[in-house]
Structures are given as C-alpha cells and as structure tokens.
Scaffold this motif. Structure first.
Motif, PDB file in Angstrom:
ATOM      1  N   LEU A 449      -2.263  44.613  33.408  1.00  0.00           N
ATOM      2  CA  LEU A 449      -1.522  43.596  34.148  1.00  0.00           C
ATOM      3  C   LEU A 449      -1.495  43.915  35.636  1.00  0.00           C
ATOM      4  O   LEU A 449      -1.537  43.005  36.475  1.00  0.00           O
ATOM      5  CB  LEU A 449      -0.103  43.477  33.587  1.00  0.00           C
ATOM      6  N   GLN A 450      -1.449  45.179  35.972  1.00  0.00           N
ATOM      7  CA  GLN A 450      -1.517  45.553  37.386  1.00  0.00           C
ATOM      8  C   GLN A 450      -2.890  45.255  37.971  1.00  0.00           C
ATOM      9  O   GLN A 450      -3.003  44.883  39.145  1.00  0.00           O
ATOM     10  CB  GLN A 450      -1.176  47.039  37.539  1.00  0.00           C
ATOM     11  N   GLN A 451      -3.934  45.395  37.156  1.00  0.00           N
ATOM     12  CA  GLN A 451      -5.288  45.109  37.638  1.00  0.00           C
ATOM     13  C   GLN A 451      -5.463  43.649  38.037  1.00  0.00           C
ATOM     14  O   GLN A 451      -6.190  43.348  38.979  1.00  0.00           O
ATOM     15  CB  GLN A 451      -6.322  45.484  36.570  1.00  0.00           C
ATOM     16  N   VAL A 452      -4.804  42.743  37.324  1.00  0.00           N
ATOM     17  CA  VAL A 452      -4.947  41.329  37.670  1.00  0.00           C
ATOM     18  C   VAL A 452      -4.011  40.932  38.816  1.00  0.00           C
ATOM     19  O   VAL A 452      -4.008  39.782  39.234  1.00  0.00           O
ATOM     20  CB  VAL A 452      -4.699  40.407  36.452  1.00  0.00           C
ATOM     21  N   GLY A 453      -3.215  41.898  39.303  1.00  0.00           N
ATOM     22  CA  GLY A 453      -2.379  41.646  40.464  1.00  0.00           C
ATOM     23  C   GLY A 453      -0.905  41.530  40.183  1.00  0.00           C
ATOM     24  O   GLY A 453      -0.125  41.233  41.099  1.00  0.00           O
TER      25      GLY A 453
END
Length: 841
Positions: A449-453
């Motif tokens: 979820l952090q990777q998608v922002g």
C-alpha cells in the motif's frame, strides 16, 4: 498509450549492479501489475548511412502534375581537396536529391538516407535518375523512419541541434523502443509517464524519480482574477503566466521526438510544451494568448444560445451542460475539450497564460460525445486527473518555456478552488490473505500500500484485531473501500502467485431440470436444421410500429436503458422476434436465401409496480431478505424460444422445384419444442400481430396459451424488408411444465392394425380440432393418427371438405382382432360426428 522506454527509464532509479532491462522485460513487468501491453515497436530497423543534411539550394522543377524540387544538400563535413600538391580551403560535399515535399526551405536541417541505407520495411535507398535528375539519396519524413505516422512533409530538425554529416540514428534515438499499452478506464493515472513509471517501480522494486516532486514556489499574488461559479464542474483552476517568450523559438528535438513517438504532432513551442507535460505528468493544460484575454476569467456552465469558435475554426452551438471558460467577451474555451480560436497562441504571441484545471469527468465525457471532439486531454479528464497536480504541472511547463523560449515567469499564480481529497480506508491487515487464500509474509500489506502511494497506519480495533488504515494518494481516487486495497496488494504481489484450486463438486449435483430442458430443446431444433443465433436484446420504439402492434399491446411496455449502446435502441425487448428478424435481414442482404434460425433467451417484462433497487454492500454475503429485495426490484425475465424461417424448407434441384416454408413449418417447430420438453402442444387458430390473421396458430398446454406460430403479416414483411412468406414461432419456455422424471416409452411387440378413414366436415371446422377429437375418441388402442389428404370438389357437398386419415391401432399386451380395431375406429368416428356432425365418406 504509446511511450518510449527511454522516457520511462528516466524516472526509475536503478542503483547498484542492476543490469539494463530489455523492452520485453519492461513489458512483462507491466503485465505483472495488471496492465495490458498491446505492441512493442523496435525503432532500430534502419541500417546504413543516415545523416543530418543542410539544404543549400532548391530548384523548383516545372512541367509535372505535382510539386517537384531538386535540392542540393550538404551531407558531410568539409574535406581538404588536393590541388597541385597545395592545400586549399575545405569545400562542403553536397548531393543532389529530388524531393516532392515543400515544407522546408534553404538552410533547414533535414534527415538524409544515403545510397546503401535500408529504411523500415526493407526499403533500400540507391541513386537513381528521376524527373530528369539523379537523386543521390532521399530526404526522409517521420513515417519513413518509423518515428510516427506523420507523412505530410519532411522532418525538419531545429537549427543548432546538429551539424551536417552527424549520425542521425543516434540523434533521432532510433535505437529506442516504444511500448503501447491499453489503459483501462479505472487506471486513469496510467495515462502518463509518471503513472507508468510508478507501476514499473512497484513491479521491479526500484525507486521512482517523480517528475512532480519539485519545489513549487508559493504564489506571490494572483496572475488574473478567476471566478468559479460551479465548483462541482470545476473543483480547481490554476493559472500561471510566462512573458517575453520568443515566438520564433523552435521546439527542442528531444521534446518533438517524444511527442512524435506518442502520436502527437508538433505545432509550436508553447503548445508542444503543454502536450509534453501532459504526457509526462498526466495533467492536461491549455495555453492562452494573454493579450487576447479580456478581463477576469469566469468558469461556468454555458447558457442556451451561446456559441464558440474552437481551434479547428468550427462554430459550435453550446449546450447548457457544457462547461466553458469565459472572459468579459464570453466563452473562450470549451473546458477540457478544446480551446477557442479567439485566444489561441499565434505565431507572434509573446505573453502566454497557462491554465491547468480539474474538471468533472462525467461532464467532459458528455461534452466530447455531444460535440464529437475526442482528444488526448479529454481522454484523461474523462477518467481522473490528480487534483494536487496542477501547480507542479504549471511550474514544469513554465520552466520549459523559460528555458527554451527565453521567457520570464511571472511571480504570481492564481489557484481557485480546493478539491476534495481521498479519505482514509480501514481493513483487517490479513484481509488480502483471506481473499487470496495465501499466507503473505509479515508486512506485505503495509509495504504494497505504501508502494502505490498510500499513507499507512497500523493499529487494532476494540477486539484487538490488527487493522491497517490507508489514506490513498491524491492520484488514486479509485481506492474507496477495503476491496480496493485488497486488489492493490494482490495485484502487486502477482496474480500468478495465487493458487488455482478447483472446488470439489458435491456428488449428485449438476444441471438443473430447466437447464437440461433448454439444452434438449436447443439440440432438437439444431437436429431439425435450425441454426442458433444470439441477437442483441435491445430494440427501438419504432420496432413495435413495424410489427403492427396495437397501441395498447402489452409488448409495447418495456424496460428502458439508462446507457444504451445505440441511442435509437434504448429498450429491452419483450419478444425475441425483433432480434431474430434483424439477423434474418442481415443474412438475406449477404446473399443467403434459405434460412432457418432459432434463439433461446430471456425477454424483459416490467412489473406493474416498480420497486426501488436496494443498495447492498459487498463486505459480507447478502441475507435472504436482501436477495428477495433484489429479486423484487428486477423486472421479470422469462425464457423464450423462437424461430424464423424464409425461403425453401427443401432446396430445389434436379429432383424438383423444392418446398417453400409455410406456416405449417413454424407450427411443427413448436411441436418439436414440446416433444423435446416432453409436453404435447395443442394448436388453436388465433389472430395476433405480427402474424397473418388467417395463418396464425396459438400453442397451448391444455387450455393454457404459451405462444404463437405462423406466417407473418404481409404489412410486417413489407415494413421490415423481409422475404415473402416469412414465418416465425415464439414460445414461453418457462410456461412449459417441467418434468423431473419422464417415463421411458413402451414399445409393443404385437403387430399393428392399419386402417384409413375419410370423413366429411364443414370447411370452416379447424383440422387440428377434428384431429384432436378423433385422437381422444379412439382411446388407448389408437397409437397414431395422420392426416394425409384434404379434398374439396364435386364429390362432397358445397361448403364441406373431406379429410382422409390413416390410423395405426395396437394393443400393448395382445394382438388386436379386426373387431377390436373396427370398434376403436367407430368410437373415433362417433366422437367427431357428435361434436362436428361429421359423416363417413
């Protein structure tokens, strides 16, 4: 969307010993995160000498049907030429080339393929004589080099970008690769290099170099007054101004090349920069000539009667639903679609106002279809544009204008409106594991979820269950519920890592009785020579007029479509005949003559009282009450079977003229359906549109009507353009009794008794009713009854007709005697005599 690999890799930080990836590896990475790759185009399909040339002289050749020019082109650096063993000044080496394009002048830099070069498609270049001159090479267009589809003229390079004789393969980037992707409507953020690079960063596990991550200075006062009257139509409107732009400054080749590979034509520096930033960051922009704007800017809906001349010089009548950008004079731009001609950036424009806004997607989509003006900008606005992006996109565009057009950025910035940003979404941290049936490693959910922002917080609810709360980034307005977050985790972890487990089918289950009946009916009609088709279930209101239905006919009461595929077919059909007849007409138009088509499908019948559709969430399985409420809100959708016939039932040939189809064939098709379902049908004369009143039968189960068959009315045939004597049949398959257990037929081992009988009845008496009376009167011994002759003439009284039947009588447990067979025959005759006053002929 088309994007060069070199542009993507600019925004990916490959550190350490990471080896360069191939274009196919990038494409595979896109596929892993759920993007569809349509095509990979290698640009390096050019071999041999391809150089930069400078046009020295142009000679216009006359006497030809099209413009032809003989050009002297400098294609090499100066060489020293020996003359009497003394050095002389270097002289340029030139080549004469014949060219039909007229978009270049003397002094322009062009791309020249010299003899020996091979262009895309295996096109070999050689010196050849044409139009009275020797053409020693070819001046190339973008399409001839595989850089794009522009073939309107020669590719002219900006001055100062190169020198004559430079290798054009490296200059043009012909070693690059273009990847074309099909972006689905829910992934609007991927309509940019920024969005695609972010997806690659997630797939490859590298860091994203975000082009929007720049220091955007604060606004030092407004550039121009902006008034937004409809904040729903325009949540945000941002303006930046660049003054003193050199109108003669060319667009740098690096920008032109990327626009060209993306399929966008170069126009001018200001317009090219707005398009470039749109492709790079995903924010469409518009450039105004500041001197042409009068007073403040107002954003509003158009009023009735307003018009706007757009950039294509077409005067368009505006709709009250259109969003327009206005100054004191009126509309100057059709928001999100196309600018107005009165404020466009011209060849002498030096003061440019840049606008970046956020528009209501639904309004833009309607305007595009209303005015038939699709564009790259509207394609993005129709889906979703990051509401936090306009200031950064404007700053990027303003700096490019400053750097390449010698402009001066005005210190102010107007920023009207504050759009709503995505809110937080919470879910159990192990929900992705439960949905996928996979035990993911600890921390995977938060990491993905952090990777998608997303901004992620991990906690626990009142019961102590670990909960993850994700606040989506501004560019992901589609993340609104836990299911969306689960999809992101599963997508980035890889759908291919989810095991495919086929559920075990419980013993004793299979097709339902209704499903088995449908297959049996379909197979029976196919074996009888009918071809199954699947027509569209949508009809036009005009259809009912063509079928001759009365104004109060219940079949006219239909269910409408909110978003029809075709504007003139906006109703769900209440009968299968319109779709079947459309298919028949299409086949006849393509040369078919003898046709027998059938379709089994649902029709849609509105309920007497419409029940509102309930709103039911997806967090858990709906209750039985929820399912009942959904079913009550849906229209009735019974399953029908229908056939249409035209031409010959038996083809003509050396054996005879053939047998044309008739109403009897349509009735026989109904009987075949009934036989396949195990339910005998009764045939009764009827009169119902669109059938011929004298050649129409009603099909019944007992006394319950379930459909009609016969020949279509001549007026219907004329209105629809059908072949003469077209016949049709339609039954309500759901009204046939559903037999769970059908007894096996019993075959008697004893010989039959065959008898013939001719009776005289009134000519108006229906044959089907006479046949049914004979069958019931004959009793159990009457195994079969067939009508084989109908006679009217001198040997029967006037107003009468003779019906000749063959009877087959048989007992199941013994050999019939002549007396028993005669007694059964007499019983049948007595029954028809009592009911219809029939006499034995």
């Amino acid at each position: 969307m088309r994007v060069p690999v070199s542009w993507l890799t600019e925004h990916l930080d490959f550190t350490g010993e990471t080896a360069p990836l191939s274009a196919q590896e990038y494409a595979d990475a896109f596929v892993r995160v759920g993007l569809e790759v349509e095509e990979i185009t290698e640009l390096g399909d050019v071999t041999g000498p391809l150089v930069v040339g400078r046009v020295m002289e142009i000679e216009e050749l006359t006497g030809f049907k099209k413009p032809i020019r003989y050009c002297l082109v400098e294609v090499e650096s100066p060489d020293f030429v020996a003359d009497d063993d003394a050095e002389t000044e270097p002289k340029p080496r030139t080549r004469g080339i014949v060219c039909g394009a007229t978009n270049f002048v003397e002094g322009d830099l062009v791309v020249v393929a010299l003899p020996g070069a091979v262009l895309p498609g295996g096109f070999e270049i050689a010196a050849r004589k044409t139009y009275g001159h020797v053409s020693d090479g070819m001046i190339c267009s973008a399409r001839e080099l595989g850089l794009g589809e522009d073939h309107a003229g020669i590719m002219v390079l900006p001055s100062g970008e190169a020198d004559p004789g430079d290798d054009a393969i490296d200059l043009l980037g012909l070693t690059d690769t273009v990847i074309e992707l099909a972006i689905t409507p829910d992934r609007g953020y991927c309509f940019s290099v920024r969005g695609l690079a972010r997806e690659l960063a997630c797939a490859l596990g590298v860091r994203l170099v975000d082009p929007a991550a720049m220091d955007v200075p604060g606004a030092e006062g407004e550039v121009i007054g902006v008034h937004v009257e409809d904040e729903q139509a325009c949540p945000r409107f941002v303006v930046r101004r660049v003054m003193g732009v050199d109108p003669t400054a060319p667009t740098p080749w690096a920008i032109r090349r990327r626009l060209m590979l993306a399929g966008i034509r170069s126009i001018s520096l200001a317009v090219d920069i707005t398009n470039y930033v749109m492709l790079e960051m995903g924010q469409p922009m518009h450039a105004f000539d500041s001197g042409a704007l009068k007073g403040d800017i107002t954003v509003r809906r158009a009023t009735a009667g307003e018009t706007l001349v757009t950039l294509d010089d077409v005067e368009r009548k505006l709709d009250p639903d259109d969003i327009v950008v206005c100054d004191e004079t009126g509309p100057v731009s059709l928001a999100g679609v196309m600018g107005g001609a009165s404020t466009e950036v011209r060849d002498d424009s030096t003061d440019i106002t840049l606008e970046a806004a956020i528009w209501d997607p639904a309004s833009i989509a309607r305007a595009v279809r209303r005015h038939k003006l699709p564009s790259e900008a509207s394609k993005r606005f129709e889906r979703f544009v990051d509401p936090a992006l306009p200031p950064a996109a404007l700053e990027r565009a303003a700096r490019l204008l400053r750097d390449h057009g010698d402009g001066r950025i005005h210190p102010g910035r107007t920023d009207a409106g504050r759009p709503l940003l995505p809110g937080p979404v919470s879910m159990p941290i192990n929900l992705p594991d439960k949905v996928a049936g996979v035990q993911y490693a600890r921390g995977v959910t938060a990491q993905r979820l952090q990777q998608v922002g997303c901004t992620v917080e991990v906690g626990a609810d009142d019961a102590g269950i670990p909960i993850v709360t994700a606040t989506p980034p501004t560019w992901r307005a589609d993340l609104t519920q836990p299911a969306d977050l689960v999809e992101e985790v599963l997508r980035l972890e890889g759908y291919d890592t989810i095991p495919s487990v086929l559920p075990a089918a419980p013993a004793g289950r299979g097709l339902t009785a209704a499903q088995r009946r449908r297959r049996t009916v379909s197979r029976a009609l196919a074996e009888a020579g009918y071809v199954e088709v699947i027509p569209f279930p949508f009809v036009s209101p005009k259809t009912w007029d063509d079928l001759g239905l009365a104004e109060d006919d219940v079949r006219r009461k239909t269910v409408g479509l909110l978003n029809p595929l075709e504007s003139d077919r906006d109703q769900m059909t209440t009968t299968l005949l319109p779709g079947l007849l459309d298919t028949l007409i299409r086949n006849v138009a393509r040369g078919a003559r003898d046709l027998a088509l059938f379709h089994i499908g649902q029709v849609t019948l509105p309920r007497a009282e419409q029940v509102p559709m309930p709103s039911i969430g997806v967090a858990q399985r709906p209750t039985d009450e929820d399912v009942a409420a959904l079913q009550a809100a849906l229209p009735q959708q019974p399953q029908h079977v229908a056939v249409v016939l035209a031409g010959h039932r038996e083809p003509a040939g050396w054996w005879g003229k053939g047998e044309p189809v008739s109403w009897a064939d349509a009735i026989e098709a109904a009987r075949q359906v009934g036989a396949a379902a195990g339910v005998p049908l009764r045939v009764v004369a009827a009169d119902l549109a669109p059938w011929h009143p004298g050649r129409c039968a009603q099909l019944r189960v007992g006394d319950w009507p379930i459909g009609h068959a016969g020949e279509l009315h001549p007026k219907v045939i004329e209105a629809l353009g059908l072949p003469k004597r077209t016949c049709a049949m339609e039954l309500d398959l759901d009204k046939l009794p559903l037999l769970e257990h059908r007894p096996a037929p019993r075959v008697s081992p004893y010989p039959p008794v065959l008898l013939d009988m001719a009776i005289v009845v009134d000519a108006s008496t229906p044959v089907a009713e006479v046949t049914e009376t004979l069958r019931s009167g004959g009793g159990e011994l009457l195994e079969d009854l067939q009508l084989f002759d109908v006679y009217t003439g001198d040997q029967v009284p006037e107003g009468k007709r003779s019906l000749a039947y063959s009877l087959r009588l048989r007992a199941a447990d013994r050999t019939l005697t002549v007396e028993e067979a005669t007694e059964a025959k007499d019983a049948a005759l007595a029954a028809v005599a009592e009911r219809y006053e029939a006499t034995l002929r």
